[in-house]
Motif scaffolding. Structure first.
Motif, PDB file in Angstrom:
ATOM      1  N   HIS A 220       0.807  -1.219   0.000  1.00 25.57           N
ATOM      2  CA  HIS A 220       0.000   0.000   0.000  1.00 25.57           C
ATOM      3  C   HIS A 220       0.847   1.280   0.000  1.00 25.57           C
ATOM      4  O   HIS A 220       0.355   2.332  -0.391  1.00 25.57           O
ATOM      5  N   SER A 221       2.088   1.189   0.464  1.00 24.47           N
ATOM      6  CA  SER A 221       2.834   2.425   0.732  1.00 24.47           C
ATOM      7  C   SER A 221       4.171   2.540   0.017  1.00 24.47           C
ATOM      8  O   SER A 221       4.904   3.498   0.258  1.00 24.47           O
ATOM      9  N   SER A 222       4.502   1.602  -0.861  1.00 18.57           N
ATOM     10  CA  SER A 222       5.800   1.685  -1.537  1.00 18.57           C
ATOM     11  C   SER A 222       5.624   1.600  -3.047  1.00 18.57           C
ATOM     12  O   SER A 222       4.561   1.226  -3.551  1.00 18.57           O
ATOM     13  N   VAL A 223       6.679   1.965  -3.753  1.00 16.23           N
ATOM     14  CA  VAL A 223       6.676   1.870  -5.214  1.00 16.23           C
ATOM     15  C   VAL A 223       6.786   0.393  -5.594  1.00 16.23           C
ATOM     16  O   VAL A 223       7.680  -0.322  -5.145  1.00 16.23           O
ATOM     17  N   LEU A 224       5.858  -0.075  -6.431  1.00 15.71           N
ATOM     18  CA  LEU A 224       5.779  -1.486  -6.812  1.00 15.71           C
ATOM     19  C   LEU A 224       6.301  -1.698  -8.231  1.00 15.71           C
ATOM     20  O   LEU A 224       6.256  -0.780  -9.055  1.00 15.71           O
ATOM     21  N   GLU A 225       6.760  -2.902  -8.493  1.00 19.84           N
ATOM     22  CA  GLU A 225       7.178  -3.279  -9.839  1.00 19.84           C
ATOM     23  C   GLU A 225       6.111  -4.193 -10.428  1.00 19.84           C
ATOM     24  O   GLU A 225       5.885  -5.301  -9.944  1.00 19.84           O
ATOM     25  N   MET A 226       5.461  -3.723 -11.483  1.00 18.23           N
ATOM     26  CA  MET A 226       4.393  -4.479 -12.123  1.00 18.23           C
ATOM     27  C   MET A 226       4.915  -5.110 -13.411  1.00 18.23           C
ATOM     28  O   MET A 226       5.403  -4.417 -14.310  1.00 18.23           O
ATOM     29  N   ASP A 227       4.808  -6.432 -13.490  1.00 17.67           N
ATOM     30  CA  ASP A 227       5.273  -7.183 -14.658  1.00 17.67           C
ATOM     31  C   ASP A 227       4.061  -7.565 -15.504  1.00 17.67           C
ATOM     32  O   ASP A 227       3.202  -8.341 -15.081  1.00 17.67           O
ATOM     33  N   VAL A 228       3.985  -6.996 -16.712  1.00 23.60           N
ATOM     34  CA  VAL A 228       2.919  -7.326 -17.656  1.00 23.60           C
ATOM     35  C   VAL A 228       3.576  -7.845 -18.935  1.00 23.60           C
ATOM     36  O   VAL A 228       4.236  -7.087 -19.653  1.00 23.60           O
TER      37      VAL A 228
ATOM     38  N   VAL B 251       4.601   5.503 -12.216  1.00 23.47           N
ATOM     39  CA  VAL B 251       5.527   6.376 -11.500  1.00 23.47           C
ATOM     40  C   VAL B 251       6.674   6.762 -12.414  1.00 23.47           C
ATOM     41  O   VAL B 251       7.305   5.890 -13.032  1.00 23.47           O
ATOM     42  N   ASP B 252       6.933   8.072 -12.481  1.00 23.16           N
ATOM     43  CA  ASP B 252       8.073   8.588 -13.243  1.00 23.16           C
ATOM     44  C   ASP B 252       9.185   8.909 -12.248  1.00 23.16           C
ATOM     45  O   ASP B 252       8.974   9.656 -11.284  1.00 23.16           O
ATOM     46  N   ALA B 253      10.359   8.343 -12.476  1.00 24.65           N
ATOM     47  CA  ALA B 253      11.472   8.518 -11.534  1.00 24.65           C
ATOM     48  C   ALA B 253      11.860   9.970 -11.348  1.00 24.65           C
ATOM     49  O   ALA B 253      12.426  10.347 -10.311  1.00 24.65           O
ATOM     50  N   ARG B 254      11.551  10.839 -12.318  1.00 23.41           N
ATOM     51  CA  ARG B 254      11.951  12.257 -12.236  1.00 23.41           C
ATOM     52  C   ARG B 254      10.841  13.170 -11.735  1.00 23.41           C
ATOM     53  O   ARG B 254      11.031  14.378 -11.608  1.00 23.41           O
ATOM     54  N   THR B 255       9.679  12.608 -11.462  1.00 27.67           N
ATOM     55  CA  THR B 255       8.535  13.416 -11.039  1.00 27.67           C
ATOM     56  C   THR B 255       8.188  13.135  -9.579  1.00 27.67           C
ATOM     57  O   THR B 255       8.033  11.974  -9.182  1.00 27.67           O
ATOM     58  N   ARG B 256       8.058  14.200  -8.797  1.00 27.83           N
ATOM     59  CA  ARG B 256       7.683  14.041  -7.391  1.00 27.83           C
ATOM     60  C   ARG B 256       6.246  13.548  -7.291  1.00 27.83           C
ATOM     61  O   ARG B 256       5.404  13.873  -8.124  1.00 27.83           O
ATOM     62  N   LEU B 257       5.982  12.756  -6.282  1.00 25.96           N
ATOM     63  CA  LEU B 257       4.657  12.170  -6.123  1.00 25.96           C
ATOM     64  C   LEU B 257       4.125  12.417  -4.715  1.00 25.96           C
ATOM     65  O   LEU B 257       4.868  12.735  -3.797  1.00 25.96           O
ATOM     66  N   HIS B 258       2.816  12.286  -4.573  1.00 29.07           N
ATOM     67  CA  HIS B 258       2.158  12.347  -3.271  1.00 29.07           C
ATOM     68  C   HIS B 258       1.800  10.921  -2.873  1.00 29.07           C
ATOM     69  O   HIS B 258       1.227  10.170  -3.665  1.00 29.07           O
ATOM     70  N   ALA B 259       2.082  10.568  -1.637  1.00 31.34           N
ATOM     71  CA  ALA B 259       1.743   9.228  -1.154  1.00 31.34           C
ATOM     72  C   ALA B 259       1.540   9.273   0.352  1.00 31.34           C
ATOM     73  O   ALA B 259       2.115  10.114   1.048  1.00 31.34           O
ATOM     74  N   LYS B 260       0.725   8.355   0.849  1.00 33.95           N
ATOM     75  CA  LYS B 260       0.496   8.238   2.294  1.00 33.95           C
ATOM     76  C   LYS B 260       1.419   7.158   2.851  1.00 33.95           C
ATOM     77  O   LYS B 260       1.459   6.041   2.348  1.00 33.95           O
ATOM     78  N   VAL B 261       2.167   7.545   3.900  1.00 32.68           N
ATOM     79  CA  VAL B 261       3.147   6.640   4.492  1.00 32.68           C
ATOM     80  C   VAL B 261       2.705   6.288   5.914  1.00 32.68           C
ATOM     81  O   VAL B 261       2.400   7.191   6.703  1.00 32.68           O
ATOM     82  N   PRO B 262       2.637   5.008   6.264  1.00 29.29           N
ATOM     83  CA  PRO B 262       2.213   4.621   7.615  1.00 29.29           C
ATOM     84  C   PRO B 262       3.222   5.027   8.678  1.00 29.29           C
ATOM     85  O   PRO B 262       4.426   5.116   8.418  1.00 29.29           O
ATOM     86  N   LEU B 263       2.720   5.270   9.892  1.00 26.14           N
ATOM     87  CA  LEU B 263       3.564   5.614  11.033  1.00 26.14           C
ATOM     88  C   LEU B 263       3.729   4.399  11.926  1.00 26.14           C
ATOM     89  O   LEU B 263       2.745   3.720  12.252  1.00 26.14           O
ATOM     90  N   HIS B 264       4.959   4.124  12.330  1.00 20.89           N
ATOM     91  CA  HIS B 264       5.254   3.053  13.277  1.00 20.89           C
ATOM     92  C   HIS B 264       5.700   3.691  14.591  1.00 20.89           C
ATOM     93  O   HIS B 264       6.639   4.489  14.609  1.00 20.89           O
TER      94      HIS B 264
ATOM     95  N   ASP C 221      12.888   8.214  -3.131  1.00 27.63           N
ATOM     96  CA  ASP C 221      13.004   8.661  -1.733  1.00 27.63           C
ATOM     97  C   ASP C 221      11.803   8.250  -0.881  1.00 27.63           C
ATOM     98  O   ASP C 221      11.789   8.526   0.326  1.00 27.63           O
ATOM     99  N   LEU C 222      10.811   7.610  -1.472  1.00 29.53           N
ATOM    100  CA  LEU C 222       9.597   7.267  -0.730  1.00 29.53           C
ATOM    101  C   LEU C 222       9.901   6.212   0.335  1.00 29.53           C
ATOM    102  O   LEU C 222      10.295   5.099   0.028  1.00 29.53           O
ATOM    103  N   PRO C 223       9.695   6.551   1.622  1.00 21.38           N
ATOM    104  CA  PRO C 223       9.949   5.558   2.680  1.00 21.38           C
ATOM    105  C   PRO C 223       8.794   4.572   2.795  1.00 21.38           C
ATOM    106  O   PRO C 223       7.642   4.910   2.523  1.00 21.38           O
ATOM    107  N   GLU C 224       9.105   3.348   3.209  1.00 17.12           N
ATOM    108  CA  GLU C 224       8.061   2.343   3.400  1.00 17.12           C
ATOM    109  C   GLU C 224       7.207   2.687   4.610  1.00 17.12           C
ATOM    110  O   GLU C 224       6.004   2.432   4.633  1.00 17.12           O
ATOM    111  N   PHE C 225       7.833   3.289   5.639  1.00 17.12           N
ATOM    112  CA  PHE C 225       7.120   3.746   6.827  1.00 17.12           C
ATOM    113  C   PHE C 225       7.970   4.805   7.520  1.00 17.12           C
ATOM    114  O   PHE C 225       9.152   4.985   7.196  1.00 17.12           O
TER     115      PHE C 225
END
Length: 220
Positions: A56-64, A93-106, A138-142
């Motif tokens: 839910h919170s990290s960049v995924l690799e989709m194989d099609v 996801v574009d590696a050069r474009t900043r994104l918005h994402a929700k990151v869980p708190l531990h 730079d997106l952290p998993e949590f």
């Protein structure tokens, strides 16, 4: 985290229903420079993947069909009462474009804090995730929040959380520094005053009360 998807040729309510009956889940991939792509996924594999926080919170690799692209999970539609995923949305996801994402708190260190260990405070987790802005790499998993220094009746805000380099908090409205955690001291109940005992005390509680009049004697 990597997962496998398959191209989907047909769309529409009937086609999606037939997919679900066959153990597949319809989905879509959008964003980037390409047109939206219809996909389908194995339902059981997707169901187990959705139980993992990282999905839910990290960049995924989709194989099609052997072509791998980076995506973010953006939406999941569940059946109202069955254990069934009805549809999923992914964003490229574009590696050069900043994104918005929700990151869980531990949270850690709560039981060792002065607020809990010494003052028996109730710790409220006001927020369980943060919306951040960053590059995909730079997106952290949590995000980890250390509560070991929490004192009685204190709060921890977003500015108290150390964000990784390149990661910025995304505020909403006027909440530029919202509370993440608050410690609340337990309420001390006041002891009730002892009740007056005996009939004499009850009589004193109502001054001015007159004794009942004796019945008049009958004339002969």
């Amino acid at each position: 985290m990597k997962f496998v998807a398959f191209e989907r040729a047909k769309q529409g309510t009937g086609a999606s229903r037939r997919l679900r009956i066959s153990g597949k889940t319809p989905g879509i991939v959008y964003g980037g420079d390409s047109q939206p792509q219809l996909i389908e996924l194995d339902h059981n594999a997707l169901w187990h993947a959705l139980k993992k926080e990282a999905f839910h919170s990290s960049v995924l690799e989709m194989d099609v069909a052997g072509s791998v692209s980076k995506v973010l999970l953006r939406d999941v539609q569940y059946h109202p009462f069955k254990q069934l995923v009805q549809h999923v949305d992914f964003q490229r996801v574009d590696a050069r474009t900043r994104l918005h994402a929700k990151v869980p708190l531990h949270f850690k260190g709560e039981e060792e804090s002065e607020a809990v260990k010494l003052n028996h405070n109730l710790v409220n987790h006001v927020m369980t995730e943060l919306e951040v802005n960053c590059l995909p790499a730079d997106l952290p998993e949590f995000l980890e929040v250390d509560l070991s220094g929490l004192t009685s009746n204190a709060t921890i805000t977003v500015k108290d959380i150390k964000l990784p380099k390149g990661v910025k908090f995304v505020p909403h409205g006027n909440k530029v520094n919202p509370v993440v955690v608050s410690a609340v001291a337990p309420r001390v109940e006041e002891e009730a005053a002892p009740a007056a005992e005996g009939a004499a005390a009850a009589a004193e509680a109502a001054p001015g009360a007159k004794p009942a009049a004796k019945p008049a004697a009958k004339k002969k």
